[in-house]
Design a protein around this motif. Sequence first.
Motif, short mmCIF file in Angstrom:
data_model
loop_
_atom_site.label_atom_id
_atom_site.label_comp_id
_atom_site.label_asym_id
_atom_site.label_seq_id
_atom_site.Cartn_x
_atom_site.Cartn_y
_atom_site.Cartn_z
N GLU A 1 13.48 6.85 7.90
CA GLU A 1 14.66 7.56 7.40
C GLU A 1 14.83 8.91 8.09
O GLU A 1 15.96 9.36 8.32
N LEU B 1 0.85 -1.19 0.00
CA LEU B 1 0.00 0.00 0.00
C LEU B 1 0.89 1.24 0.00
O LEU B 1 1.63 1.47 0.95
N PRO B 2 0.82 2.06 -1.07
CA PRO B 2 1.77 3.18 -1.18
C PRO B 2 1.71 4.17 -0.03
O PRO B 2 2.74 4.65 0.42
N VAL B 3 0.50 4.46 0.47
CA VAL B 3 0.40 5.49 1.52
C VAL B 3 1.14 5.02 2.77
O VAL B 3 1.97 5.74 3.35
N LEU B 4 0.86 3.77 3.20
CA LEU B 4 1.52 3.23 4.38
C LEU B 4 3.02 3.20 4.19
O LEU B 4 3.80 3.52 5.08
N PHE C 1 4.63 6.72 4.47
CA PHE C 1 4.70 7.18 5.86
C PHE C 1 5.80 6.44 6.61
O PHE C 1 6.58 7.04 7.35
#
Lengths: 400, 407
Positions: free
Chosen positions: B241, B229-232, B235
């Motif tokens: 990082e 899932l890109p959003v997770l 975040f």
Amino acid sequence: MASSTSHRKSQDRKSIPFWRDERVLTAAAQVISAIIVIGGLIWIGVNLLEAAEQRGLSLGFDFINDPAGFPISESVIPYDDSYPFGTAFLVGLLNTLKVSIIGILLATILGTLVGLARISTNWIVNKIALAYIELHRNIPLLVLLFIWYFAVFNKLPPAKGSLELPGPIYLNQRGLYLSWPRLTETGGVFAVSLLVGLILAIITWVYLRRLRERSGRSTYFAGASLAVILVSAVLGLALSAWQPLWIDTPVFEGFNFTGGLRLTPEFTALLVGLVMYTAAFIAEVVRAGIQAVDFGQMEAAKAVGLKPMQILGLVIIPQAMRVIIPPLISQFLNLTKNSSLALAIGYADVFNVGRIMINQAGRAVPVFGMVMVTYLALSLITSLIMNLYNRKILISERAT
Amino acid sequence: MTDAGNTKPAVAIVLPPAALKPIAWVRRNLFNNWFNSVLTLLSLGLVYFVGRAVLEWAFISADWRPVTHNPILYLIGQYPRDQLWRVGASLLLVSFLTGMSWGKWRGIMRSFALLLGIGLAILGIIPAGGQLGSLAVSVFLLTNLPVTFLGYLLGSRKFVTGSWVLGGWLISFLLIPFLLRGIGEGTMLPTVETSMWGGLLVTLILAIGGILLSFPLGVLLALGRRSSLPVLKIFSIGFIEGIRGVPLVTILFMSSIILALFLPPELRIDRLVRALIGMTIFSAAYTAENVRGGLQAVPAGQIEAAKAVGLTNFQTTRLIILPQALRAVIPAIVGQFISLFKDTTLAIIVAINELLNIGKSVLQSDVEFLQLQFEVYIFVAAVFWAFSYLMSFASRRLETTLGVGER
């Protein structure tokens, strides 16, 4: 046929309720997590604005041109308390860079030596290196810095009874005084011609090496580049009337030393502590890297008739480097980040200056943001450069 | 000729282990060529001079009074002396549970339990000044060893399962802070503010609390980073990082001073808890990277097999991926615990009374101690060294035990 598949599809869609449909679930998970995170950030932001209003804090960066009004004990660029906050911050940043860059260089040299001692066949050298590593890796860096600064450098004799080391180097409570070569009036010509010579030598090196790779003949690239440097150095010497440098030696006058290069006790303690601590970790990295090269590689190199120096330079080091570089990068980054412990012993690094700026300007949030962004940028730039280098090594392996 | 050929190897086989050993060893390892010989002589000189200087200093010229004057300060700081039994009870609880773990799991827990019990017993016997020298404290320190054995006896019983012991640890971790902090005036446990806590107690609370609290957070972040899932994913990467790019000092500074601005004014957080939050956030980013390594070590076939037998994504993660991944990262987590333990010293910057800070304040407590920085900081360094060295030794043994379990 076509109608039956579409019929089954529609039935499938009907039979999976939306709370078990993976596409709906993944979308929902993302939306919910986004709402939580962004909502949290907004909540924090609102609190911050409220707090700022209540306590009369300002969140802008307009203070940056106001006079800082506090002195900084050491600086690479001209600075006194009438300079603006922006300059003060820059002074801190440059101090961080100064201790980090010199520290990285020295730690790499010391770490490589200790790492080589660790793979030595000489039993006692090996064990001394092991003792050094175990001693430094198991004591917190801050405790080591406290020992270096409060128990060693602060306990040195005053200027009058300075410790004298060959050089001459003087060591006393006010710091470390080194003899340092400086350019004479005509020295600029020498420096310029040496620089030009260096660039020409690099061009010669690259060109002749390529020529050798293309033609297969010996082109004596190392000798040719060395000759270029020597010629330019001699030329530079002649142009500067054979007096390019003079040695600036510290001299005891009145109550203190004048001349020479003075390193403050804070800087020296921080540098010594960081270098010795990081070198212990670099030593382990170097040892692991060299031991990772298969023993058969060396035997094969011997079998095809390479000389010992060639074996080291063409077979062992290139392969070991590939293992060494990535953990070495993180050690360099660690050293840079650890230089923030300067705060505890009063060296004016970026974090320490930032902390004073918070007290002076009363702008906790913007100043702190600047400090954090600085460290993030330093981390990203270092790892970017080192990753480029790392990639170069990897590609050259595939080409040959 | 043939006779000689027969006897020669027989002699060669018999001789080396018997007589030549030490000299041959010295020759091979120390003096095999001129370069090594010079190196050996130089090293021997170095060892002699450094060793002599260290021994002379430690036993003759060093003034150890700041350490021996009041050793209990280094252990618990300003914790009220009439409430000492609460620290003692917590310690007994830990001893008992360590004993139980020894009985249950053997292996490394045995060395750990014995080390704890015997170490405390030695602390009880050695002559010391101040409160630590009192009879009650000595007797109490000595009782830890039998309590450990009691735990061992219980733990080695068949009916005591591993989940009992784990549950015991969990309950004790929740109980001990309550026991130390107290529940209020007029009760049996009057409140002891955390500003009174100090020394090794606080160092251990920050390190153990930090690693335990950061663990679930780190696992979630690692899963988020590997998520499709890109959003997770964004975040998680941003958090990991971002935290790893800045020094711990700045995070501690932020959680202790700046955090208050981000929260509503009525929400006041205890200073020690704020430092603990900073340690947890910092540690979580590093735990996440360790766990990610473990996740990558799980073969893709395992996940495909799990899907094939009809497990849902959640079940696959909980039952197939995490057990294998977490087992692979235990040594890395121990290593991270050691560095977190060392990093607790940075809490001195936000005025937490951990071990190093106690040393600093002891120096200022008496005019006669003012100039004894070397003694005090070397003592603090020795304590940290002993703990970290033992832990890294234990983790190396743990790695081999885990390796045996995996064939």
